[in-house]
Design a protein around this motif. Sequence first.
Motif, PDB file in Angstrom:
ATOM      1  N   ARG A  59       0.813  -1.221   0.000  1.00  0.00           N
ATOM      2  CA  ARG A  59       0.000   0.000   0.000  1.00  0.00           C
ATOM      3  C   ARG A  59       0.845   1.269   0.000  1.00  0.00           C
ATOM      4  NH1 ARG A  59      -4.564   0.139   4.308  1.00  0.00           N
ATOM      5  NH2 ARG A  59      -5.214   1.868   2.952  1.00  0.00           N
ATOM      6  N   VAL A  60       2.119   1.151   0.276  1.00  0.00           N
ATOM      7  CA  VAL A  60       3.041   2.294   0.207  1.00  0.00           C
ATOM      8  C   VAL A  60       4.173   1.859  -0.708  1.00  0.00           C
ATOM      9  CG1 VAL A  60       4.447   3.919   1.510  1.00  0.00           C
ATOM     10  CG2 VAL A  60       2.404   2.933   2.570  1.00  0.00           C
ATOM     11  N   ILE A  61       4.125   2.327  -1.948  1.00  0.00           N
ATOM     12  CA  ILE A  61       4.907   1.721  -3.022  1.00  0.00           C
ATOM     13  C   ILE A  61       6.002   2.667  -3.500  1.00  0.00           C
ATOM     14  CG2 ILE A  61       4.756   0.707  -5.325  1.00  0.00           C
ATOM     15  CD1 ILE A  61       1.681   0.348  -4.670  1.00  0.00           C
ATOM     16  N   ASP A  62       7.253   2.250  -3.321  1.00  0.00           N
ATOM     17  CA  ASP A  62       8.379   2.989  -3.895  1.00  0.00           C
ATOM     18  C   ASP A  62       8.466   2.656  -5.386  1.00  0.00           C
ATOM     19  OD1 ASP A  62       9.513   4.501  -1.805  1.00  0.00           O
ATOM     20  OD2 ASP A  62      10.431   2.716  -0.949  1.00  0.00           O
ATOM     21  N   THR A  63       8.412   3.673  -6.206  1.00  0.00           N
ATOM     22  CA  THR A  63       8.390   3.489  -7.659  1.00  0.00           C
ATOM     23  C   THR A  63       9.756   3.795  -8.275  1.00  0.00           C
ATOM     24  OG1 THR A  63       7.815   5.771  -8.146  1.00  0.00           O
ATOM     25  CG2 THR A  63       5.990   4.262  -7.668  1.00  0.00           C
ATOM     26  N   PRO A  64       9.963   3.394  -9.512  1.00  0.00           N
ATOM     27  CA  PRO A  64      11.141   3.869 -10.252  1.00  0.00           C
ATOM     28  C   PRO A  64      11.084   5.387 -10.440  1.00  0.00           C
ATOM     29  CG  PRO A  64      10.128   1.979 -11.330  1.00  0.00           C
ATOM     30  CD  PRO A  64       9.160   2.426 -10.275  1.00  0.00           C
ATOM     31  N   LEU A  65      12.198   5.969 -10.864  1.00  0.00           N
ATOM     32  CA  LEU A  65      12.271   7.411 -11.095  1.00  0.00           C
ATOM     33  C   LEU A  65      11.611   7.732 -12.438  1.00  0.00           C
ATOM     34  CD1 LEU A  65      15.921   8.119  -9.917  1.00  0.00           C
ATOM     35  CD2 LEU A  65      13.821   8.000  -8.577  1.00  0.00           C
ATOM     36  N   SER A  66      10.295   7.661 -12.455  1.00  0.00           N
ATOM     37  CA  SER A  66       9.539   7.858 -13.694  1.00  0.00           C
ATOM     38  C   SER A  66       8.210   8.514 -13.375  1.00  0.00           C
ATOM     39  CB  SER A  66       9.299   6.512 -14.391  1.00  0.00           C
ATOM     40  OG  SER A  66       8.375   6.665 -15.455  1.00  0.00           O
ATOM     41  N   GLU A  67       8.132   9.821 -13.618  1.00  0.00           N
ATOM     42  CA  GLU A  67       6.893  10.537 -13.342  1.00  0.00           C
ATOM     43  C   GLU A  67       5.749  10.043 -14.215  1.00  0.00           C
ATOM     44  OE1 GLU A  67      10.027  12.429 -11.374  1.00  0.00           O
ATOM     45  OE2 GLU A  67       9.893  11.946 -13.518  1.00  0.00           O
ATOM     46  N   GLY A  68       6.062   9.711 -15.478  1.00  0.00           N
ATOM     47  CA  GLY A  68       5.033   9.144 -16.344  1.00  0.00           C
ATOM     48  C   GLY A  68       4.537   7.822 -15.812  1.00  0.00           C
ATOM     49  N   GLY A  69       5.462   7.008 -15.304  1.00  0.00           N
ATOM     50  CA  GLY A  69       5.073   5.737 -14.720  1.00  0.00           C
ATOM     51  C   GLY A  69       4.223   5.915 -13.479  1.00  0.00           C
ATOM     52  N   ILE A  70       4.608   6.846 -12.613  1.00  0.00           N
ATOM     53  CA  ILE A  70       3.868   7.068 -11.365  1.00  0.00           C
ATOM     54  C   ILE A  70       2.420   7.453 -11.662  1.00  0.00           C
ATOM     55  CG2 ILE A  70       3.680   8.574  -9.346  1.00  0.00           C
ATOM     56  CD1 ILE A  70       6.783   8.775  -9.452  1.00  0.00           C
ATOM     57  N   ILE A  71       2.225   8.416 -12.564  1.00  0.00           N
ATOM     58  CA  ILE A  71       0.861   8.876 -12.853  1.00  0.00           C
ATOM     59  C   ILE A  71       0.102   7.827 -13.655  1.00  0.00           C
ATOM     60  CG2 ILE A  71      -0.513  10.669 -13.981  1.00  0.00           C
ATOM     61  CD1 ILE A  71       1.795  12.621 -13.348  1.00  0.00           C
ATOM     62  N   GLY A  72       0.786   7.161 -14.584  1.00  0.00           N
ATOM     63  CA  GLY A  72       0.137   6.099 -15.349  1.00  0.00           C
ATOM     64  C   GLY A  72      -0.276   4.930 -14.472  1.00  0.00           C
ATOM     65  N   PHE A  73       0.610   4.524 -13.548  1.00  0.00           N
ATOM     66  CA  PHE A  73       0.267   3.454 -12.612  1.00  0.00           C
ATOM     67  C   PHE A  73      -0.947   3.866 -11.774  1.00  0.00           C
ATOM     68  CE2 PHE A  73       5.082   2.379 -12.310  1.00  0.00           C
ATOM     69  CZ  PHE A  73       5.029   1.750 -13.532  1.00  0.00           C
ATOM     70  N   ALA A  74      -0.943   5.116 -11.320  1.00  0.00           N
ATOM     71  CA  ALA A  74      -2.044   5.596 -10.477  1.00  0.00           C
ATOM     72  C   ALA A  74      -3.368   5.549 -11.227  1.00  0.00           C
ATOM     73  CB  ALA A  74      -1.747   7.011  -9.995  1.00  0.00           C
ATOM     74  N   MET A  75      -3.369   5.925 -12.504  1.00  0.00           N
ATOM     75  CA  MET A  75      -4.604   5.876 -13.273  1.00  0.00           C
ATOM     76  C   MET A  75      -5.094   4.438 -13.414  1.00  0.00           C
ATOM     77  SD  MET A  75      -5.538   7.439 -17.038  1.00  0.00           S
ATOM     78  CE  MET A  75      -4.624   6.223 -17.984  1.00  0.00           C
ATOM     79  N   GLY A  76      -4.184   3.520 -13.696  1.00  0.00           N
ATOM     80  CA  GLY A  76      -4.579   2.119 -13.787  1.00  0.00           C
ATOM     81  C   GLY A  76      -5.133   1.595 -12.480  1.00  0.00           C
ATOM     82  N   MET A  77      -4.517   1.970 -11.380  1.00  0.00           N
ATOM     83  CA  MET A  77      -5.022   1.571 -10.067  1.00  0.00           C
ATOM     84  C   MET A  77      -6.437   2.087  -9.839  1.00  0.00           C
ATOM     85  SD  MET A  77      -1.706   2.293  -7.668  1.00  0.00           S
ATOM     86  CE  MET A  77      -0.302   1.178  -7.611  1.00  0.00           C
ATOM     87  N   ALA A  78      -6.667   3.355 -10.209  1.00  0.00           N
ATOM     88  CA  ALA A  78      -7.997   3.941 -10.033  1.00  0.00           C
ATOM     89  C   ALA A  78      -9.036   3.201 -10.877  1.00  0.00           C
ATOM     90  CB  ALA A  78      -7.966   5.422 -10.401  1.00  0.00           C
ATOM     91  N   MET A  79      -8.672   2.841 -12.094  1.00  0.00           N
ATOM     92  CA  MET A  79      -9.608   2.110 -12.959  1.00  0.00           C
ATOM     93  C   MET A  79      -9.921   0.727 -12.393  1.00  0.00           C
ATOM     94  SD  MET A  79      -8.021   3.223 -16.667  1.00  0.00           S
ATOM     95  CE  MET A  79      -9.281   2.425 -17.663  1.00  0.00           C
ATOM     96  N   ALA A  80      -9.015   0.196 -11.562  1.00  0.00           N
ATOM     97  CA  ALA A  80      -9.210  -1.120 -10.958  1.00  0.00           C
ATOM     98  C   ALA A  80      -9.904  -1.035  -9.597  1.00  0.00           C
ATOM     99  CB  ALA A  80      -7.869  -1.823 -10.798  1.00  0.00           C
ATOM    100  N   GLY A  81     -10.270   0.196  -9.169  1.00  0.00           N
ATOM    101  CA  GLY A  81     -11.034   0.334  -7.940  1.00  0.00           C
ATOM    102  C   GLY A  81     -10.289   0.882  -6.749  1.00  0.00           C
ATOM    103  N   LEU A  82      -9.007   1.244  -6.912  1.00  0.00           N
ATOM    104  CA  LEU A  82      -8.245   1.819  -5.806  1.00  0.00           C
ATOM    105  C   LEU A  82      -8.349   3.341  -5.808  1.00  0.00           C
ATOM    106  CD1 LEU A  82      -5.041  -0.411  -6.004  1.00  0.00           C
ATOM    107  CD2 LEU A  82      -7.009  -0.686  -4.476  1.00  0.00           C
ATOM    108  N   ARG A  83      -7.841   3.930  -4.726  1.00  0.00           N
ATOM    109  CA  ARG A  83      -7.794   5.388  -4.603  1.00  0.00           C
ATOM    110  C   ARG A  83      -6.339   5.791  -4.355  1.00  0.00           C
ATOM    111  NH1 ARG A  83     -12.307   8.351  -4.243  1.00  0.00           N
ATOM    112  NH2 ARG A  83     -14.244   7.157  -4.336  1.00  0.00           N
ATOM    113  N   PRO A  84      -5.554   5.893  -5.410  1.00  0.00           N
ATOM    114  CA  PRO A  84      -4.130   6.177  -5.253  1.00  0.00           C
ATOM    115  C   PRO A  84      -3.833   7.641  -4.956  1.00  0.00           C
ATOM    116  CG  PRO A  84      -4.674   5.831  -7.560  1.00  0.00           C
ATOM    117  CD  PRO A  84      -5.927   5.594  -6.791  1.00  0.00           C
TER     118      PRO A  84
END
Length: 330
Positions: A59-84
């Motif tokens: 639930r507390v996820i250290d990501t790679p140094l990729s702002e595009g990845g961070i926001i893209g991952f967050a959108m996918g999480m939201a589409m799957a029912g999470l609140r990132p």
Amino acid sequence: MDNQGLAMPVLNMAKAINAALHEEMERDSSVVVLGEDVGKRGGVFLVTEGLYERFGPSRVIDTPLSEGGIIGFAMGMAMAGLRPVAEIQFVDFIWLGADELINHLAKLRYRSGGNYAAPVVVRSPYGAGVKSGLYHSQSPEAHFAHALGLKVVVPSTPYDAKGLLKSAIRGNDPVVFLEPKLLYRAPREEVPEGDYTVPLGKARVVAEGDDVTVVTYGSMVHRAVEAAKRARASVEVIDLRTLVPWDAEAVLKSVKKTGRVLIVHEAPKFAGFGAEIAATVAEKAIDYLRVPIRRVAGPNVHQSPVAHDELYMPTVEKILAAVEELMGYD
């Protein structure tokens, strides 16, 4: 919400935001945090300190140094029912994720015909005043305000930071939550130890007055209040809190009382958010204006070198001079 009976610890803004994250993650298991160094390190400003130990790496996820990845991952999480809640370490780096933020996340509800919501909060420290230099001190809030589908929040106090973040997390639209670095450690104030929210889109009158309306947000609120105390005029200071949606009704009500308007922000003056405020006042309250609208903002140049933050930013003295100019106009 009613805060009566709640304990009132004294917190700075960083601690207040941390408290909001802890409480929301306890309240709702779908809330997750992700970003660079948000886990064991607790974030570069320690705003996420303690979350990893309490909620773990799922639930507390250290990501790679990729702002595009961070926001893209967050959108996918939201589409799957999470609140990132995604952290961009400094807002200056967010442009590496601009496609995901503006072309995809901001448009998700619209382009899916309402089949997908986008309950994503993108948190980021922003602004000057702590001698961070060119690539760690910018104020790009007007860019986000112009991106349809995004809400934009800029707190100025620890109390508001906690309550506004809770509202942002609980909403179903993407929110860019800008945290003034200058205010992370000071000022401190009583913040209820328990659940409360501050609604998005509702300004607050910080100081009441009859002669001049000062409209501002973020770190400039405190400088405007100090200028109001020193002014020979009666100055009303309005803290917008939220830029999208912004509380035009509160501003227009004040303008109709005072007839004089001063807009203050640290972002460059040209095409800054203050221009939208000025245009709205001119369109809807011009008959009440006694003098032209005045803006005090950052200059239309790149962010200053580390040693010259205060030359770049609006100061109490600059705000006070503008108030006196408005009072002396007629």
